[in-house]
Scaffold this active site. Structure first.
Site, PDB file in Angstrom:
ATOM      1  N   GLY A 191       0.862  -1.180   0.000  1.00 38.05           N
ATOM      2  CA  GLY A 191       0.000   0.000   0.000  1.00 38.05           C
ATOM      3  C   GLY A 191       0.898   1.229   0.000  1.00 38.05           C
ATOM      4  O   GLY A 191       2.112   1.140  -0.286  1.00 38.05           O
ATOM      5  N   LEU A 192       0.329   2.362   0.355  1.00 40.59           N
ATOM      6  CA  LEU A 192       1.141   3.582   0.308  1.00 40.59           C
ATOM      7  C   LEU A 192       2.325   3.489   1.255  1.00 40.59           C
ATOM      8  O   LEU A 192       3.423   3.957   0.933  1.00 40.59           O
ATOM      9  CB  LEU A 192       0.277   4.795   0.606  1.00 40.59           C
ATOM     10  CG  LEU A 192      -0.604   5.159  -0.582  1.00 40.59           C
ATOM     11  CD1 LEU A 192      -1.599   6.233  -0.218  1.00 40.59           C
ATOM     12  CD2 LEU A 192       0.257   5.597  -1.765  1.00 40.59           C
ATOM     13  N   ARG A 221     -14.721  12.839  12.791  1.00 40.73           N
ATOM     14  CA  ARG A 221     -15.545  11.670  12.473  1.00 40.73           C
ATOM     15  C   ARG A 221     -16.247  11.056  13.680  1.00 40.73           C
ATOM     16  O   ARG A 221     -17.401  10.635  13.590  1.00 40.73           O
ATOM     17  CB  ARG A 221     -14.666  10.610  11.824  1.00 40.73           C
ATOM     18  CG  ARG A 221     -14.198  11.078  10.489  1.00 40.73           C
ATOM     19  CD  ARG A 221     -13.190  10.153   9.890  1.00 40.73           C
ATOM     20  NE  ARG A 221     -12.817  10.690   8.592  1.00 40.73           N
ATOM     21  CZ  ARG A 221     -11.929  10.152   7.793  1.00 40.73           C
ATOM     22  NH1 ARG A 221     -11.301   9.049   8.152  1.00 40.73           N
ATOM     23  NH2 ARG A 221     -11.655  10.697   6.631  1.00 40.73           N
ATOM     24  N   LEU A 247      -3.172   8.870   4.776  1.00 37.39           N
ATOM     25  CA  LEU A 247      -2.256   8.856   3.629  1.00 37.39           C
ATOM     26  C   LEU A 247      -0.992   9.626   3.987  1.00 37.39           C
ATOM     27  O   LEU A 247       0.127   9.227   3.651  1.00 37.39           O
ATOM     28  CB  LEU A 247      -2.940   9.479   2.407  1.00 37.39           C
ATOM     29  CG  LEU A 247      -4.248   8.826   1.947  1.00 37.39           C
ATOM     30  CD1 LEU A 247      -4.736   9.463   0.652  1.00 37.39           C
ATOM     31  CD2 LEU A 247      -4.082   7.327   1.748  1.00 37.39           C
TER      32      LEU A 247
HETATM   33  C1  FAD Z   1     -12.696   3.687   1.295  1.00 37.66           C
HETATM   34  C2  FAD Z   1     -11.558   4.356   2.008  1.00 37.66           C
HETATM   35  C3  FAD Z   1     -11.205   5.653   1.689  1.00 37.66           C
HETATM   36  C4  FAD Z   1     -10.140   6.285   2.337  1.00 37.66           C
HETATM   37  N1  FAD Z   1      -9.822   7.569   2.005  1.00 37.66           N
HETATM   38  C5  FAD Z   1      -8.784   8.170   2.635  1.00 37.66           C
HETATM   39  C6  FAD Z   1      -8.406   9.503   2.295  1.00 37.66           C
HETATM   40  O1  FAD Z   1      -8.998  10.139   1.440  1.00 37.66           O
HETATM   41  N2  FAD Z   1      -7.360  10.054   2.947  1.00 37.66           N
HETATM   42  C7  FAD Z   1      -6.660   9.388   3.918  1.00 37.66           C
HETATM   43  O2  FAD Z   1      -5.714   9.929   4.468  1.00 37.66           O
HETATM   44  N3  FAD Z   1      -6.991   8.111   4.233  1.00 37.66           N
HETATM   45  C8  FAD Z   1      -8.021   7.485   3.623  1.00 37.66           C
HETATM   46  N4  FAD Z   1      -8.356   6.207   3.954  1.00 37.66           N
HETATM   47  C9  FAD Z   1      -7.459   5.440   4.831  1.00 37.66           C
HETATM   48  C10 FAD Z   1      -6.242   4.973   4.034  1.00 37.66           C
HETATM   49  O3  FAD Z   1      -6.643   4.598   2.741  1.00 37.66           O
HETATM   50  C11 FAD Z   1      -5.530   3.796   4.671  1.00 37.66           C
HETATM   51  O4  FAD Z   1      -5.341   4.018   6.028  1.00 37.66           O
HETATM   52  C12 FAD Z   1      -4.171   3.607   4.024  1.00 37.66           C
HETATM   53  O5  FAD Z   1      -4.293   3.534   2.627  1.00 37.66           O
HETATM   54  C13 FAD Z   1      -3.480   2.370   4.559  1.00 37.66           C
HETATM   55  O6  FAD Z   1      -2.279   2.213   3.845  1.00 37.66           O
HETATM   56  P1  FAD Z   1      -1.253   1.099   4.248  1.00 37.66           P
HETATM   57  O7  FAD Z   1      -0.147   1.200   3.271  1.00 37.66           O
HETATM   58  O8  FAD Z   1      -0.916   1.225   5.687  1.00 37.66           O
HETATM   59  O9  FAD Z   1      -2.031  -0.287   4.079  1.00 37.66           O
HETATM   60  P2  FAD Z   1      -2.855  -0.919   2.846  1.00 37.66           P
HETATM   61  O10 FAD Z   1      -3.040   0.012   1.736  1.00 37.66           O
HETATM   62  O11 FAD Z   1      -4.064  -1.529   3.487  1.00 37.66           O
HETATM   63  O12 FAD Z   1      -1.909  -2.052   2.322  1.00 37.66           O
HETATM   64  C14 FAD Z   1      -1.716  -3.250   3.020  1.00 37.66           C
HETATM   65  C15 FAD Z   1      -0.785  -4.125   2.222  1.00 37.66           C
HETATM   66  O13 FAD Z   1      -0.400  -5.219   3.031  1.00 37.66           O
HETATM   67  C16 FAD Z   1      -0.574  -6.420   2.311  1.00 37.66           C
HETATM   68  N5  FAD Z   1      -0.847  -7.466   3.301  1.00 37.66           N
HETATM   69  C17 FAD Z   1      -1.739  -7.458   4.311  1.00 37.66           C
HETATM   70  N6  FAD Z   1      -1.634  -8.575   5.034  1.00 37.66           N
HETATM   71  C18 FAD Z   1      -0.658  -9.309   4.465  1.00 37.66           C
HETATM   72  C19 FAD Z   1      -0.087 -10.570   4.748  1.00 37.66           C
HETATM   73  N7  FAD Z   1      -0.474 -11.308   5.793  1.00 37.66           N
HETATM   74  N8  FAD Z   1       0.878 -11.026   3.918  1.00 37.66           N
HETATM   75  C20 FAD Z   1       1.310 -10.293   2.844  1.00 37.66           C
HETATM   76  N9  FAD Z   1       0.822  -9.083   2.557  1.00 37.66           N
HETATM   77  C21 FAD Z   1      -0.156  -8.606   3.358  1.00 37.66           C
HETATM   78  C22 FAD Z   1      -1.683  -6.157   1.344  1.00 37.66           C
HETATM   79  O14 FAD Z   1      -1.580  -7.048   0.265  1.00 37.66           O
HETATM   80  C23 FAD Z   1      -1.373  -4.708   0.961  1.00 37.66           C
HETATM   81  O15 FAD Z   1      -0.393  -4.710  -0.050  1.00 37.66           O
HETATM   82  C24 FAD Z   1      -9.430   5.583   3.326  1.00 37.66           C
HETATM   83  C25 FAD Z   1      -9.792   4.284   3.663  1.00 37.66           C
HETATM   84  C26 FAD Z   1     -10.866   3.681   3.031  1.00 37.66           C
HETATM   85  C27 FAD Z   1     -11.269   2.319   3.465  1.00 37.66           C
END
Ligand code: FAD
Length: 637
Positions: free
Chosen positions: A42-43, A330, A441
């Site tokens: 993810g990001l 929120r 994000l």
């Molecule tokens: C609908 C929606 C809209 C949103 N809009 C906003 C916004 O406008 N602004 C904002 O700031 N935030 C927003 N958020 C929150 C934000 O999108 C998330 O908090 C953020 O993108 C999480 O990023 P991350 O990289 O931590 O995890 P994620 O993007 O959830 O990535 C997780 C990664 O881990 C991998 N993974 C998970 N478990 C395992 C495992 N056991 N083994 C191997 N790989 C695994 C997955 O494959 C994925 O690649 C929104 C959330 C939602 C649900």
């Protein structure tokens, strides 16, 4: 265990600079000697992998999806915050810091939040340089809008697709390093466990989701960027594959889990419409810039919205919180909607919805202007509900959206296990008891692009690493335990589907550990979750076999972990003897039904240590000191 957050000394504004100076550096030529595993694309994980590889480390990157671009981050809609003050409204690093600490109801670590605000502007520069198409003003400057809990416009956005565009930027940077041979990508892999060697995180065991084969991977450090656990509630706005397994497995190996009960319920989602629904849809918070939230003044008023005249409408957020109006944070907006519906003023078939109305904005700015800002969101709403939101108000209701809890990390983003770093939504840091919109994000990218690449260097430079290969007995042992767990799921041979158990778990948590909690309800939930877990291991059916593509098996593993983790959440909620942010225990509320904190006894992070199967985990606290912000009753009036 005593938690040492390793916050550097000195004035708040100088801590990060000073820390970076004091951290040992890995000489550029030596970086190629270190291997780092990043789980998640993810990001947070995507930006970390690209940045680490750019620095010269050898990176192995894993994700569940077939492409890094499909990580849940792609769903983020509304925007990303940064203290740039392009709008000349008096924004600053200090204001972003203050808003975030206050928004989190004073349950986050000051030093981390300040650093987040400091690096926020660099994120926008980085992403703009990558070509992320942020919305622009006529004169060419990047455009901004408002999000909840804030009185300035500091949110950068790309229509309602900000996450997707940012992720494409990070993916571009990642792909460059894949081509350069510094990142090896392992898509369709699920981390089943963490491998600890001599007290340090040295690798992971994964299952290849296509062949079913279990693999071992070794490195000098492991980074978890595996996202949030909102899907423990079954229905949430998260991607279907979002899960708790990676962080929960690390917890079982000794990493402490912080504030698991802090779950964000987002006020503007499309309401639940039936028992066989598997997913909820968010309508971005950005819509509250122009949409007005209201319900009929009289309970039981079933007239269609256009037949309800102004004098019979209650714009309850504008009435109760005149300073912030529809843009209260929120947790405040969600509880207010629940209250209106509980008192019979909800709308729609179930009575569990409120209106989000754009009529005034369309009259004021014209349909074209609204379409330009939110066109894709309106289209999405119409596709799902078959109603045209340009003509009739949207109906919305709160839904599970984000988790502020996560693995405990210190200022370096390292967990309590040496060598295990945790970034993005998977860690607990920065947002306290409630996250402000557009801050996830910002945090994920701050962690991945700017913070982890520095702090992990400090850890690696300390050295003392023994040579560890995947033949090491610790890998052997961890793999055989993971394989046995997979087999155990297949061996149950019961009658109920995994989804059936998951749905029931979700009902329990939503009812008793959701927007409003009571001691009685939480105690009941503890028993219900334990019973459900016992039933799962007696009666779940997982068709197919292990050495093959088997999505039921994947889900079963995740739900088995959710069932254990849910108990931890409920226990954490029971033990926090106050209300704060999203954690609202009805026993602790002000006369205005706002959360009543207990700063004398509860101004801390609660971190849980695994104590063995079916044994109550140990609770440790990290006291929170507020030296730069005055602790006050949060008010948005
Ligand atoms: C609908 C929606 C809209 C949103 N809009 C906003 C916004 O406008 N602004 C904002 O700031 N935030 C927003 N958020 C929150 C934000 O999108 C998330 O908090 C953020 O993108 C999480 O990023 P991350 O990289 O931590 O995890 P994620 O993007 O959830 O990535 C997780 C990664 O881990 C991998 N993974 C998970 N478990 C395992 C495992 N056991 N083994 C191997 N790989 C695994 C997955 O494959 C994925 O690649 C929104 C959330 C939602 C649900």
């Amino acid at each position: 265990m005593t938690l040492n957050a390793r916050v550097p000394d000195g004035p708040l504004a100088e801590k990060w600079d000073r820390h970076r100076f004091e951290l040992k550096l890995v000489n550029p030529a030596n970086k190629r000697r270190y291997d780092v595993i990043v789980v998640g694309t993810g990001l947070a994980g995507g930006s970390a992998s690209a940045s680490l590889a750019e620095l010269g480390y050898n990176v192995k990157t894993f994700c569940i999806q077939d492409s890094p671009r499909r990580a849940h981050s792609i769903a983020a809609q509304g925007g990303i915050n940064a203290a740039k003050d392009y709008t000349n409204e008096g924004d600053s690093i200090r204001r972003l810091f203050y808003d975030t600490v206050k928004g989190g109801d004073y349950r986050s670590r000051e030093a981390n939040v300040y650093r987040l605000a400091q690096v926020s502007a660099a994120i926008i520069d980085q992403c703009t340089a990558q070509g992320v198409p942020f919305a622009r003003e006529y004169g060419g400057l990047l455009a901004n809008r408002s999000f909840g809990g804030v009185q300035v416009q500091r949110t950068f956005y790309a229509r309602g697709q900000t996450g997707q565009q940012l992720l494409l930027g990070a993916y571009g940077a990642l792909s460059r390093q894949v081509k350069a041979g510094k990142v090896t990508l392992y898509p369709r892999r699920e981390m089943l466990d963490l491998v600890m060697v001599d007290g340090r995180a040295r690798g992971i065991v994964v299952r290849d989701l296509v062949t079913g084969r279990i693999e071992r991977h070794a490195a000098h450090a492991v980074v978890l960027a595996t996202g949030g656990y909102g899907n423990v509630f079954y229905l949430s706005t998260n991607a279907m594959s979002s899960n708790v397994s990676a962080t929960y497995r690390a917890y079982r190996r000794g990493a402490l889990f912080a504030n698991p009960c802090f779950t964000q319920i987002h006020p503007t989602c499309i309401p639940v419409h039936g028992d066989y629904q598997s997913k909820l849809t968010l309508m971005s918070e950005s819509l509250r810039n122009d949409g007005r939230i209201w319900v009929p003044k009289t309970s039981g008023d079933k007239r269609p919205p256009h037949e309800i005249p102004e004098e019979d409408r209650d714009y309850y957020l504008e009435r109760r919180y005149p300073a912030f109006g529809n843009l209260v944070p929120r947790d405040v907006a969600s509880r207010a909607a629940k209250r209106e519906c509980d008192q019979g003023r909800g709308v729609g078939e179930t009575g569990y919805a409120v209106y989000l109305d754009f009529a005034d904005a369309i009259r004021r700015d014209g349909r074209e202007s609204i379409e330009r800002k939110y066109g894709n969101l309106f289209q999405m709403y119409e596709r799902i509900t078959a109603e045209n939101p340009y003509e009739t108000p949207m109906m919305i209701y709160p839904a599970v959206h984000y988790t502020m809890g996560g693995l405990w990390v210190d200022y370096n983003l390292m967990s309590t296990l040496p060598g295990l770093f945790v970034i993005g939504e998977a860690n607990f840091s920065d947002h306290g008891a409630n996250r402000l919109g557009a801050s996830a994000l910002m945090q994920g990218l701050a962690d991945g692009y700017f913070i982890l690449p520095q702090t992990i260097g400090g850890y690696l430079a300390e050295g003392g690493f023994s040579d560890v290969a995947i033949e090491n007995p610790a890998f052997e042992q961890t793999e055989s335990e993971a394989a046995a767990r997979v087999q155990r799921l297949l061996d149950v041979g019961g009658r109920r589907t995994v989804d059936d158990f998951h749905r029931e778990l979700g009902h329990i948590l939503w009812e008793y550990c959701g927007m409003a909690r009571t001691d009685e309800g939480l105690t009941k939930a503890q028993g219900l979750v334990q019973e459900l877990r016992a039933a799962f291991w007696k009666d779940v059916t997982v068709p197919g076999s292990a050495p093959t593509f088997n999505q039921s098996l994947e889900k079963a593993g995740r739900v088995a972990d959710f069932l254990e983790f849910a108990e931890l959440m409920v226990l954490d909620a029971l033990t926090r003897r106050e209300s704060c942010g999203c954690h609202f225990n009805e026993a602790f509320q002000t006369q205005d039904n706002e959360p009543l904190r207990d700063d004398e006894h509860c101004c801390h992070v609660a971190a849980w240590e695994y104590a063995g199967q079916d044994r109550e985990p140990t609770r440790t606290i990290e006291p929170l000191a507020f030296e730069n912000v005055e602790l006050k009753q949060r008010s948005y009036k």
